[in-house]
Write an enzyme that holds these catalytic residues in place. Structure first.
Site, PDB file in Angstrom:
ATOM      1  N   GLU A   1     -10.304   5.462   4.835  1.00  0.00           N
ATOM      2  CA  GLU A   1      -9.646   4.822   5.977  1.00  0.00           C
ATOM      3  C   GLU A   1      -8.252   5.385   6.158  1.00  0.00           C
ATOM      4  O   GLU A   1      -7.535   5.619   5.184  1.00  0.00           O
ATOM      5  CB  GLU A   1      -9.594   3.316   5.695  1.00  0.00           C
ATOM      6  CG  GLU A   1      -8.897   2.496   6.749  1.00  0.00           C
ATOM      7  CD  GLU A   1      -9.109   0.999   6.501  1.00  0.00           C
ATOM      8  OE1 GLU A   1     -10.174   0.627   5.952  1.00  0.00           O
ATOM      9  OE2 GLU A   1      -8.204   0.213   6.840  1.00  0.00           O
TER      10      GLU A   1
ATOM     11  N   LYS B   1      -6.773   0.361  -1.913  1.00  0.00           N
ATOM     12  CA  LYS B   1      -5.711   1.221  -1.405  1.00  0.00           C
ATOM     13  C   LYS B   1      -5.587   2.435  -2.321  1.00  0.00           C
ATOM     14  O   LYS B   1      -5.631   2.301  -3.551  1.00  0.00           O
ATOM     15  CB  LYS B   1      -4.385   0.462  -1.371  1.00  0.00           C
ATOM     16  CG  LYS B   1      -4.413  -0.789  -0.491  1.00  0.00           C
ATOM     17  CD  LYS B   1      -4.550  -0.445   0.971  1.00  0.00           C
ATOM     18  CE  LYS B   1      -4.503  -1.698   1.838  1.00  0.00           C
ATOM     19  NZ  LYS B   1      -4.545  -1.365   3.277  1.00  0.00           N
TER      20      LYS B   1
ATOM     21  N   GLU C   1      -6.624   0.673  13.034  1.00  0.00           N
ATOM     22  CA  GLU C   1      -5.657  -0.421  13.059  1.00  0.00           C
ATOM     23  C   GLU C   1      -4.343  -0.011  13.709  1.00  0.00           C
ATOM     24  O   GLU C   1      -3.624  -0.854  14.228  1.00  0.00           O
ATOM     25  CB  GLU C   1      -5.410  -0.986  11.652  1.00  0.00           C
ATOM     26  CG  GLU C   1      -4.652  -0.090  10.732  1.00  0.00           C
ATOM     27  CD  GLU C   1      -4.443  -0.710   9.348  1.00  0.00           C
ATOM     28  OE1 GLU C   1      -5.371  -0.647   8.535  1.00  0.00           O
ATOM     29  OE2 GLU C   1      -3.362  -1.257   9.082  1.00  0.00           O
TER      30      GLU C   1
ATOM     31  N   ASP D   1      -8.141  -3.535  16.083  1.00  0.00           N
ATOM     32  CA  ASP D   1      -7.174  -4.538  15.646  1.00  0.00           C
ATOM     33  C   ASP D   1      -6.931  -5.465  16.833  1.00  0.00           C
ATOM     34  O   ASP D   1      -6.833  -5.012  17.967  1.00  0.00           O
ATOM     35  CB  ASP D   1      -5.886  -3.835  15.220  1.00  0.00           C
ATOM     36  CG  ASP D   1      -4.815  -4.803  14.759  1.00  0.00           C
ATOM     37  OD1 ASP D   1      -4.624  -4.919  13.537  1.00  0.00           O
ATOM     38  OD2 ASP D   1      -4.175  -5.456  15.604  1.00  0.00           O
TER      39      ASP D   1
ATOM     40  N   ASP E   1       0.839  -1.179   0.000  1.00  0.00           N
ATOM     41  CA  ASP E   1       0.000   0.000   0.000  1.00  0.00           C
ATOM     42  C   ASP E   1       0.879   1.236   0.000  1.00  0.00           C
ATOM     43  O   ASP E   1       2.102   1.136  -0.143  1.00  0.00           O
ATOM     44  CB  ASP E   1      -0.994  -0.028   1.174  1.00  0.00           C
ATOM     45  CG  ASP E   1      -0.308  -0.011   2.533  1.00  0.00           C
ATOM     46  OD1 ASP E   1       0.581   0.822   2.734  1.00  0.00           O
ATOM     47  OD2 ASP E   1      -0.672  -0.838   3.391  1.00  0.00           O
TER      48      ASP E   1
ATOM     49  N   HIS F   1     -10.135  -4.193  11.599  1.00  0.00           N
ATOM     50  CA  HIS F   1      -9.014  -4.432  10.704  1.00  0.00           C
ATOM     51  C   HIS F   1      -8.638  -5.905  10.770  1.00  0.00           C
ATOM     52  O   HIS F   1      -8.619  -6.507  11.841  1.00  0.00           O
ATOM     53  CB  HIS F   1      -7.816  -3.592  11.161  1.00  0.00           C
ATOM     54  CG  HIS F   1      -6.533  -3.905  10.454  1.00  0.00           C
ATOM     55  ND1 HIS F   1      -5.405  -4.406  11.096  1.00  0.00           N
ATOM     56  CD2 HIS F   1      -6.194  -3.799   9.153  1.00  0.00           C
ATOM     57  CE1 HIS F   1      -4.444  -4.566  10.214  1.00  0.00           C
ATOM     58  NE2 HIS F   1      -4.882  -4.213   9.039  1.00  0.00           N
TER      59      HIS F   1
ATOM     60  N   ASP G   1      -8.634   3.365   1.262  1.00  0.00           N
ATOM     61  CA  ASP G   1      -7.706   3.287   2.399  1.00  0.00           C
ATOM     62  C   ASP G   1      -6.395   3.948   2.016  1.00  0.00           C
ATOM     63  O   ASP G   1      -5.711   3.499   1.101  1.00  0.00           O
ATOM     64  CB  ASP G   1      -7.490   1.807   2.739  1.00  0.00           C
ATOM     65  CG  ASP G   1      -6.569   1.582   3.928  1.00  0.00           C
ATOM     66  OD1 ASP G   1      -6.050   2.563   4.493  1.00  0.00           O
ATOM     67  OD2 ASP G   1      -6.376   0.398   4.285  1.00  0.00           O
TER      68      ASP G   1
END
Lengths: 433, 433
Positions: free
Chosen positions: A274, A220, A301, A324, A24, A351, A248
């Site tokens: 995100e 992503k 996360e 998370d 990412d 997450h 994200d």
């Protein structure tokens, strides 16, 4: 009566960087890893508590070193006493005044404490013969409240308020337990959306995600705006007009950049944005949420503890909470997080992915459904189809839903053979000696 | 041209818990410790960069493990190239995407990176033949700006604003440099105020502090309100009506408790309330600041990074910034913190004490005075008379002021004999074998 006789640790690393799975905008070449912990006792049942901290490669040894420091708090303890009061067990580790200096309640040391707490929960659920979600879901509201460390929370959530939330959910527990066993819990998939994938692969994986029954996909973004627009257009065409696509950014932006970038993607109607910026930037998240509305902001996360989650909720900086399983102080602190989310009316969409995160966090969402929020509305668990084969009770996802686990424990135990094969020896398994 | 040939680490622990020096409401029995780092090169000058992370005992080994992970980024590097662009050197370590997962930018891993950055600064200042404060104070504003990682700061401080602050302070640099050499920098002392001391010792040490010329003392509070009132009354009598007494709760309270407790001590007119609650609770600090005004809120020794400092300033939660030399990402991130404080008009009064924190942080306050804020008004550095004898260039405090260091380097080098004597072997030096 039985006693903890050993705390064993292992440094386990999977060579995921070789395939660009998991790439990412901030994490170009992760090697999904686990700093792994086993708590063994002298009980005749032979049961052990397994847990881990997920990392992405370098530094997994530091995380293991942090696990090692907890041995002195655990070995020699009476198991039944420890497991009977898991609130006290958690505080025993979190409130070690010398270890606390290394955080407090954040980073390497806090994640290690979380793993130790989670290993104790794995052992307790195995002893009870129940999957963790079911075990937690049948505890009395008073016991659940006793698990939470309310320090630094009382301006947003008091023990009495927590008790009221849990009591309100009590009447429907049995029906929701049965519903979970029958229908499972919604999943969404991030598999199509990694930055390292080609457009063709993106298109194909988006179509497969819809065909597989997932209710949402995630892409992503954040490395290149034109590429993001191209990829979102491909995804939107592939899934159709009304299908939710979350995006994200993995903490890529400053506040103004986040607002401008998300607004430049608004025609693709993202379901949420995100991690638009630093997980530490509560006020930044609030400013972004105001600037990109009606797009919702999701984060969590990398949120270090309940204190930051509390403020994200107070400030209106987070419309979707993404807990998370291995970032915070274990099951106990995540129960605090679930209660905070319930208090503020924000859905929890954990997450997952990495290694073992799906296996671990599904228990928390299912517990949330049965005993806390009492709802699946807007709730779903991230799903990535990586590395499940290394777990004794791997996550089962079918028709876009997590099937409720039935095996006793917290889902966090790896196969001994996987532990051996991927034990870190300074070079990746399969990469030559 | 020279090359980094080794990065050596040591686990050093002083048995301070035996004397209750350093006891407070959250840290009853600290063993002041250093996770110590030495960067050596093959240059003929024989100079090495020394730095450390301060901890309070258990877990110092985890901090050393984190230092170890940085070796691969440093050994073999061209020293001149690295030292010539310390902004790049800092980013090299902070932006390792895999290590970043362990924070990001917080806790054990971030403090380790800070120590490596500080060791490079120690080496650079030694090579320049200058104490670090003087070395930093003569850099061009453009170079100082290049040291700062503005990621996540731009909504509060831009590079252009930072440059303007530094340029505004440029004309007076020489005069302030001379003033520092002549007069030193104000210190305040925490020596009287530890919770473990008797009332008689408190009274005596308060009187000695005034006689020694300190402009302020600080008392630990937060364990017992009646005891705090008794101790503050003793201190107020000992120092007189107009002498500033700061109080420090070491994160003991929730928001409502903090407001009530501080207001219950208001008759003793505290100069500031330090660490009233969790260092992570920005909104909590802001609420407390509103609730205890005109008493100011001070915090920072546990603030994990520039992003949290930024928000404390944005939210009005901190009227005194207490940077720490070994908590954040080293000199570079502390320059960001100093610039943020200057932008918001908040004085910086660093945290010190422990082991080596006075030696290290004085350089940052003196740099702040010469080249950033340009002012000593309301600024002072904490002083505790512990463990200075272990440093090659120990802090010199006289008549309540830090004398400006003149030895080349960052002040962070320990005597080899101290390192040997207090190297951790699983049992305290002097405590028997």
């Amino acid at each position: 009566m039985s006693t903890i006789v050993s705390v064993d640790t292992r440094d386990i690393r999977f060579p995921t960087s070789l395939s660009l799975d998991g790439s990412d905008a901030m994490n170009p070449d992760p090697d999904y890893s686990a700093a792994y912990l086993v708590i063994r006792t002298d009980a005749a049942d032979g049961l052990a508590g397994h847990a881990f901290v997920f990392t992405i490669g370098r530094g997994n040894d530091v995380q293991v070193a942090a696990l090692e420091t907890l041995r002195g708090h655990l070995v020699g303890r009476d198991v039944e006493e420890l497991l009977a009061d898991m609130g006290a067990a958690s505080r025993l580790l979190t409130h070690d005044s010398q270890l606390r200096w290394l955080g407090p309640e954040k980073g390497v040391m806090h994640m290690a404490i979380g793993a130790a707490v989670n290993a104790l929960w794995d052992l307790r659920a195995k002893r009870a013969g129940q999957p963790l979600w079911a075990h937690l879901s049948q505890l009395a509201p008073e016991e659940l409240v006793s698990l939470v460390d309310f320090r630094y929370l009382s301006d947003a959530l008091t023990p009495a308020e927590a008790l009221a939330i849990l009591r309100a959910a009590e009447p429907g527990r049995a029906a929701r337990h049965a519903e979970l066993l029958e229908l499972g819990f919604p999943a969404y998939t991030t598999t199509p959306g990694w930055l390292g994938y080609s457009d063709e692969k993106l298109d194909r994986l988006c179509r497969e995600a819809v065909a597989d029954g997932f209710p949402q996909i995630k892409l992503k973004v954040g490395a290149d705006l034109e590429a993001d627009r191209r990829r979102l257009a491909i995804a939107r065409r592939a899934v159709g007009d009304d299908f939710p696509i979350a995006i994200d950014a993995n903490q890529r932006w400053d506040v103004a950049d986040a607002i401008a970038w998300v607004n430049a993607l608004s025609e693709f109607r993202p379901a949420w944005i995100e991690e638009p910026t630093s997980p530490d930037d509560i006020l930044g998240h609030a400013a972004i949420a105001r600037g990109v509305a009606p797009v919702r902001v999701a984060t969590g996360e990398h949120v270090q503890n309940r204190i930051v989650f509390k403020q994200l909720l107070q400030a209106g900086g987070m419309q979707v909470m993404q807990i998370d399983a291995t970032r915070v102080g274990g099951v106990n602190e995540n129960i605090a997080n679930l209660l905070l989310a319930a208090k503020f009316g924000v859905p929890v969409c954990p997450h997952a992915g990495g290694v073992g995160l799906c296996e671990a966090v599904q228990h928390l969402s299912m517990f949330d459904f049965v005993a806390v929020s009492g709802s699946m509305d807007g709730r779903m668990i991230e799903y990535v189809d990586h590395l499940h084969e290394h777990f004794v009770s791997p996550t089962l996802v079918a028709r876009g839903r997590y099937l409720a686990p039935t095996a006793p424990g917290a889902g966090t135990e790896m196969h001994a053979s996987s532990i051996e094969e991927f034990a870190w020896r300074g070079v990746h398994a399969g990469a030559g000696a």
